[in-house]
Design a protein around this motif. Structure first.
Motif, short mmCIF file in Angstrom:
data_model
loop_
_atom_site.label_atom_id
_atom_site.label_comp_id
_atom_site.label_asym_id
_atom_site.label_seq_id
_atom_site.Cartn_x
_atom_site.Cartn_y
_atom_site.Cartn_z
N GLU A 270 -3.56 -48.15 -8.17
CA GLU A 270 -3.95 -48.10 -9.76
C GLU A 270 -4.59 -46.43 -9.83
N LEU A 271 -5.40 -46.11 -9.09
CA LEU A 271 -5.87 -44.68 -9.34
C LEU A 271 -4.99 -43.41 -8.72
N GLY A 272 -4.12 -43.70 -7.81
CA GLY A 272 -3.41 -42.67 -7.25
C GLY A 272 -4.02 -42.04 -6.03
N VAL A 273 -4.97 -43.17 -5.54
CA VAL A 273 -5.58 -42.56 -4.14
C VAL A 273 -4.50 -42.81 -3.15
N THR A 274 -4.16 -41.69 -2.16
CA THR A 274 -2.98 -42.13 -1.33
C THR A 274 -3.75 -41.99 0.24
N GLY A 275 -4.72 -41.35 0.38
CA GLY A 275 -5.52 -41.25 1.79
C GLY A 275 -6.34 -42.44 2.19
N GLY A 276 -6.22 -43.64 1.58
CA GLY A 276 -6.74 -44.69 2.10
C GLY A 276 -8.26 -44.82 1.31
N LEU A 277 -8.36 -46.13 0.62
CA LEU A 277 -9.56 -46.37 -0.13
C LEU A 277 -10.35 -47.54 0.30
#
Lengths: 428, 428
Positions: free
Chosen positions: B107-114
């Motif tokens: 949803e937030l566009g984080v691609t590196g792992g959240l």
């Protein structure tokens, strides 16, 4: 429980639910294929899961479990879930604390070792996360897209949260008069929440109606058409208690009774551990706890009846307020067979017990925890529970969800921020 | 923070606090003996713990930790506690879930792992159980019989519960206008609870006065005279995050700021793991999160100042409402040194973020969690946080304690228990 079956959809995928091999009738023993069914096609009796459990070296199984994740999925080989369940998105409940309650034991005169299995440590702070986690796997397997339930509150929050995380739509049904904390918690995850003008038993009846209606198509009601799977989640309480005791059975367990499902599945879990050789066999006694304002099972037990007569609940222990408990007769049977008992406590005793547990062990239980601790005390007073035997008491929920029960609890004093004011208040 | 020392009583027992060897001034570096002191005898700077940490084979230490209990005591070799701490009565917090937040990331566009480090899973449902657990060991060691604190709510509950279980008297001080859930939780464990007519900063000042008064003799104020010990508890967040990532540093961490102590100790913990060889060294960035209504550190950061100007808090994020944060300057330093930032969000953004986290991950955070998730979103929008880097966001408390923040959340509809009523409500 409504007697009704739901036929699996024609396109039900090949079922991979780990060691689960069939549904089995608890009354007539007839087997039927795994599917979203909850009543025996032969006799309409309740269905439960039949397993092909791992045989062979118990030591190897014990090691496998101990190397697993610190949640219920460490027991995946004993549950109706796919083997890769731990890698699927879910709330991963379980492995809650078994708290050695020496202060409480001293106050109540228990000498054989007293433990609180504290399920307020689950993700939504009740044991319901366990059963929902299993139901989610069944829902996935059977292709349902909406998760639903009838709930006295805790289950609503557990379903809402699990659905959000696992990518299901949710629509849950609650009685209109629940505690504020439970209502907000059920709503905050963004699913549909429907309040019903009526009791929990009315909500339950309504859900049974809905499930037979075209509207309910594609809906997995965790505690109706997914009930056989859902109910198995409670076995994990038995597994964890024994593993946390060092792979040992306790002598006595005090368990709250709403529908009675949890108690019957804890008994099932203990028997499985014995059969698998994971614990040494010895007698154990199971005690059932109800609030007097909704104590149909305790009433039947005390009257020596086998049949549980439904009641209209009137108690602050809303999470136990099921007036027509589906598994009541099984609870009676287990309590009698194991040499336990079924006891009940008044609302005032529930509140006292909540405060007793908080004051002695720093655990703030919801009303259901007040019921089990209150019943523990009463059983000791009546000489029905052996103070010299090792005892485990369940706390299945969180005091923050039933704040009203202890609403009179507040500051000792309100003062100005000065030493003079502190002294005036008699606090120095 | 008040500049004041409390001399150890003459009969202070020989101190066994594991690897802790001295108190060390964060300003001038002067060392003083371990005792219930919080300000440097040389320069009045704040004191922290100096250790003689285990040297030698990191692999052996890693194995020792992994074989330890599933709570903060697995890190006992790195904490100011006796080696047998796990066997002493306590709440045993920690080892809370590090939740892989793929839905929120999408949803937030984080691609590196959240990941969300979800400390609502602690015994009293906030990270405060960690710091109190360490303070209890110091209080025991220094012979205190009463545990006390100034609190915005979470700490009061944590101290009350820990004192009950560990056998201390407790007397805790809160502002008079806290959330109902926090007040009940602070009171239910049976200790003294004193409400103060004033803000948290007034409560804090009052406690500093009390500690210099004969009345306060024998009292361990966990966040005043036991503060150097207490604060170390936050290091366990750093340890757990890295161990749960597979003994690896994250790239970015978003941490809420009240006094700022937690953030500075997480940084300290990360540096220790690197020094011990438990994780491979690499750059990491630390981001600090405040509510706009109490954002003195964010204001200083944005203005390029080194000094934090106190404010009068006005925000729903009461657990972060410290207008005069003792560790503010250190927070500024760490954010700047690591390439992070200090950001703040409005109360409306806090509420939105609480709902966002609940809807995507099934985690119901308190307002402080709304602050960190809201700041995560804002940092991404501003391009200050790298969406392609691995990110951990802290949720330090539980939504059930700040129900008012989402009070508008409730049932979608209220209906009679009939299909007709269900259809009328437009739900079918």
């Amino acid at each position: 429980m409504a007697v009704q079956t739901v036929a699996p959809a024609a396109d039900t995928p090949t079922v991979d639910l780990g060691p689960a091999v069939a549904l089995s009738c608890r009354e007539c023993g007839a087997r039927s294929p795994l599917g979203p069914s909850f009543a025996c096609p032969e006799c309409f009796g309740p269905l439960e899961i039949a397993y092909d459990l791992p045989s062979g070296d118990p030591e190897a199984l014990r090691k496998q479990i101990e190397a697993g994740p610190t949640n219920i999925w460490r027991y995946a080989p004993l549950l109706p879930v796919p083997a890769d369940v731990a890698s699927l998105p879910g709330l991963n409940p379980g492995w809650t604390k078994l708290v050695r309650a020496d202060n409480l034991a001293a106050e109540l005169g228990v000498t054989g070792g007293l433990h609180i299995k504290d399920d307020s440590g689950n993700p939504t702070h009740s044991f319901k996360d366990r059963v929902v986690a299993i139901a989610v796997q069944a829902a996935r397997t059977f292709g349902f897209t909406t998760l639903s339930c009838s709930s006295t509150g805790n289950l609503a929050g557990a379903v809402g949260a699990a659905a959000a995380r696992a990518g299901f739509r949710s629509c849950v049904f609650i009685p209109h008069d629940l505690e504020a904390g439970k209502v907000v918690m059920a709503a905050v995850y963004g699913g549909e929440l429907v309040a019903i003008e009526g009791s929990y038993d009315d909500v339950n009846r309504f859900c049974s109606e809905l499930i037979g209606d075209p509207v309910g198509e594609g809906w997995g009601f965790v505690n109706v058409n997914l009930r056989p799977y859902y109910a198995e989640g409670s076995k994990t309480l038995a597994y964890e208690i024994c593993e946390q005791l060092g792979w040992r059975l306790p002598d006595q367990i005090v368990i709250p009774v709403a529908s009675g499902s949890q108690l019957t599945k804890i008994d099932k879990g203990l028997k499985e551990l014995i059969a698998l050789g994971l614990v040494e066999e010895k007698p154990y006694r199971i005690f059932a706890a109800q609030a007097t304002g909704c104590s149909p099972v305790a009433a039947a037990y005390k009257a020596g009846h086998d049949v549980v007569r439904p009641v209209k609940p009137d108690t602050i222990a809303k999470s136990l307020a099921i007036g027509n408990p589906a598994d009541g007769p099984y609870v009676l049977d287990i309590a009698r067979r194991t040499g336990g008992a079924v006891e009940d406590v008044s609302d005032a005793e529930v509140v006292d017990a909540i405060k007793l547990l908080a004051r002695t062990e720093g655990i703030f239980a919801e009303t259901a925890g007040g019921v089990t601790v209150g019943v523990l005390r009463k059983l000791l007073e009546k000489g029905l529970l052996d103070p010299a035997a090792e005892t485990v008491v369940l706390n299945t929920g969180d005091g923050l969800k039933t704040l009203d029960a202890v609403a009179g609890t507040g500051p000792t004093a309100t003062i100005r921020p000065t030493l003079a004011s502190f002294r005036e208040a008699g606090l120095a």
